[in-house]
Scaffold this motif. Structure first.
Motif, PDB file in Angstrom:
ATOM      1  N   PHE A   1      23.619  -9.451 -20.918  1.00 45.37           N
ATOM      2  CA  PHE A   1      23.201  -8.067 -21.097  1.00 45.37           C
ATOM      3  C   PHE A   1      23.463  -7.364 -19.768  1.00 45.37           C
ATOM      4  O   PHE A   1      22.843  -7.702 -18.754  1.00 45.37           O
ATOM      5  CB  PHE A   1      21.720  -7.990 -21.468  1.00 45.37           C
ATOM      6  N   VAL A   2      24.381  -6.414 -19.762  1.00 46.38           N
ATOM      7  CA  VAL A   2      24.800  -5.751 -18.529  1.00 46.38           C
ATOM      8  C   VAL A   2      24.326  -4.303 -18.567  1.00 46.38           C
ATOM      9  O   VAL A   2      24.745  -3.518 -19.428  1.00 46.38           O
ATOM     10  CB  VAL A   2      26.324  -5.808 -18.356  1.00 46.38           C
ATOM     11  N   CYS A   3      23.456  -3.956 -17.637  1.00 46.01           N
ATOM     12  CA  CYS A   3      22.997  -2.574 -17.498  1.00 46.01           C
ATOM     13  C   CYS A   3      24.040  -1.827 -16.667  1.00 46.01           C
ATOM     14  O   CYS A   3      24.199  -2.101 -15.475  1.00 46.01           O
ATOM     15  CB  CYS A   3      21.639  -2.526 -16.817  1.00 46.01           C
ATOM     16  N   LEU A   4      24.754  -0.904 -17.285  1.00 47.11           N
ATOM     17  CA  LEU A   4      25.820  -0.195 -16.589  1.00 47.11           C
ATOM     18  C   LEU A   4      25.295   0.922 -15.699  1.00 47.11           C
ATOM     19  O   LEU A   4      26.003   1.402 -14.813  1.00 47.11           O
ATOM     20  CB  LEU A   4      26.819   0.373 -17.595  1.00 47.11           C
TER      21      LEU A   4
ATOM     22  N   PRO B   1      22.684  -0.744 -11.693  1.00 44.89           N
ATOM     23  CA  PRO B   1      23.460  -1.638 -12.554  1.00 44.89           C
ATOM     24  C   PRO B   1      23.198  -3.103 -12.210  1.00 44.89           C
ATOM     25  O   PRO B   1      23.060  -3.471 -11.038  1.00 44.89           O
ATOM     26  CB  PRO B   1      24.907  -1.252 -12.236  1.00 44.89           C
ATOM     27  N   ILE B   2      23.128  -3.930 -13.243  1.00 43.86           N
ATOM     28  CA  ILE B   2      22.884  -5.354 -13.050  1.00 43.86           C
ATOM     29  C   ILE B   2      23.408  -6.120 -14.256  1.00 43.86           C
ATOM     30  O   ILE B   2      23.382  -5.608 -15.384  1.00 43.86           O
ATOM     31  CB  ILE B   2      21.376  -5.649 -12.851  1.00 43.86           C
TER      32      ILE B   2
ATOM     33  N   CYS C   1      25.884  -2.972 -21.964  1.00 41.56           N
ATOM     34  CA  CYS C   1      26.945  -3.677 -22.670  1.00 41.56           C
ATOM     35  C   CYS C   1      26.528  -5.143 -22.838  1.00 41.56           C
ATOM     36  O   CYS C   1      25.860  -5.702 -21.973  1.00 41.56           O
ATOM     37  CB  CYS C   1      28.306  -3.541 -21.983  1.00 41.56           C
ATOM     38  N   THR C   2      26.877  -5.682 -23.986  1.00 45.32           N
ATOM     39  CA  THR C   2      26.657  -7.099 -24.237  1.00 45.32           C
ATOM     40  C   THR C   2      27.994  -7.815 -24.180  1.00 45.32           C
ATOM     41  O   THR C   2      29.019  -7.279 -24.619  1.00 45.32           O
ATOM     42  CB  THR C   2      26.006  -7.330 -25.609  1.00 45.32           C
ATOM     43  N   ILE C   3      27.960  -9.017 -23.618  1.00 46.04           N
ATOM     44  CA  ILE C   3      29.175  -9.827 -23.516  1.00 46.04           C
ATOM     45  C   ILE C   3      28.903 -11.180 -24.123  1.00 46.04           C
ATOM     46  O   ILE C   3      28.007 -11.910 -23.670  1.00 46.04           O
ATOM     47  CB  ILE C   3      29.631 -10.000 -22.045  1.00 46.04           C
ATOM     48  N   GLN C   4      29.621 -11.511 -25.162  1.00 47.49           N
ATOM     49  CA  GLN C   4      29.603 -12.868 -25.704  1.00 47.49           C
ATOM     50  C   GLN C   4      30.830 -13.586 -25.145  1.00 47.49           C
ATOM     51  O   GLN C   4      31.944 -13.075 -25.235  1.00 47.49           O
ATOM     52  CB  GLN C   4      29.642 -12.854 -27.226  1.00 47.49           C
TER      53      GLN C   4
END
Length: 218
Positions: free
Chosen positions: A163-166, A189-190, A212-215
């Motif tokens: 889970f990326v906080c933009l 951002p983290i 943004c989510t990254i799988q």
């Protein structure tokens, strides 16, 4: 309608099935090429509905081939305030009907281009459409989320979840992932990486910001 956008990143980072996908496009999808991505499309026998870029890494013969094969080509003579990828997205949003935009070749070897292709969704012209945009490569599938409650389905080919906080994100809840959060605020951002699904879906919510989510998999 799915609009597939091929950017000029390394072929080695393409999903394993992308070459076959190019040869066997479905009826409900079209292809757009940004810069050298357009050259690769026409060399694979794909007729792009749109080709956009300055084509500074292409030969005169390749540029002519793109002009002949693409339904519409926009050869910009000089750099603008946006990248070729952003310019292609601008034309897609203005001229095409779409339910989803899937971008390939955008993660590449260059970190500056990778960061550009993650953070562009914060720009006012793209932010309203960010939940319809995905980035896909050999190892990662990236989706963008606006404030609200979301359910994300696990992809069969991936293991890890980030889970990326933009930007600044308020009240982030990760309800049922392996590592959970209960209403945490992030001022900067983290990237909250190396999380995992527990089951086939995971639920999360937040009140403001863009996540943004990254799988991904190794």
């Amino acid at each position: 309608m799915i609009v597939n956008l091929l950017v000029g990143g390394p072929v080695s980072d393409w999903p394993d099935d992308l070459a076959d996908h190019l040869r066997q496009a479905a009826d409900d999808e079209v292809w757009v090429g940004a810069d050298y991505g357009a050259v690769r499309l026409v060399k694979y026998g794909v007729k792009p509905v749109l080709a956009v870029g300055d084509f500074d890494s292409s030969t005169a013969e390749e540029i002519q081939l793109v002009k002949e094969k693409a339904t519409k080509s926009v050869i910009r003579p000089k750099k603008e305030d946006v990248t070729d990828t952003m310019l292609a997205l601008r034309y897609i949003i203005q001229e095409l009907q779409f339910d989803k935009i899937v971008i390939y070749g955008a993660t590449g070897a260059r970190l500056d281009q990778l960061l550009s292709n993650l953070f562009f969704v914060l720009m006012p012209e793209f932010k309203p459409y960010c939940e319809q945009i995905e980035l896909v490569d050999k190892w990662n599938t990236v989706k963008f989320h606006l404030p609200g409650t979301h359910r994300l389905a696990k992809l069969s080919t991936t293991r890890y979840l980030a889970f990326v906080c933009l930007n600044a994100v308020a009240d982030l809840h990760l309800y049922d992932a392996k590592y959970q959060l209960d209403g945490v605020d992030f001022a900067e951002p983290i990237s909250l990486s190396s999380n995992e699904f527990v089951g086939n879906t995971t639920n999360f919510s937040f009140q403001s910001g863009v996540v943004c989510t990254i799988q991904c998999h190794d």
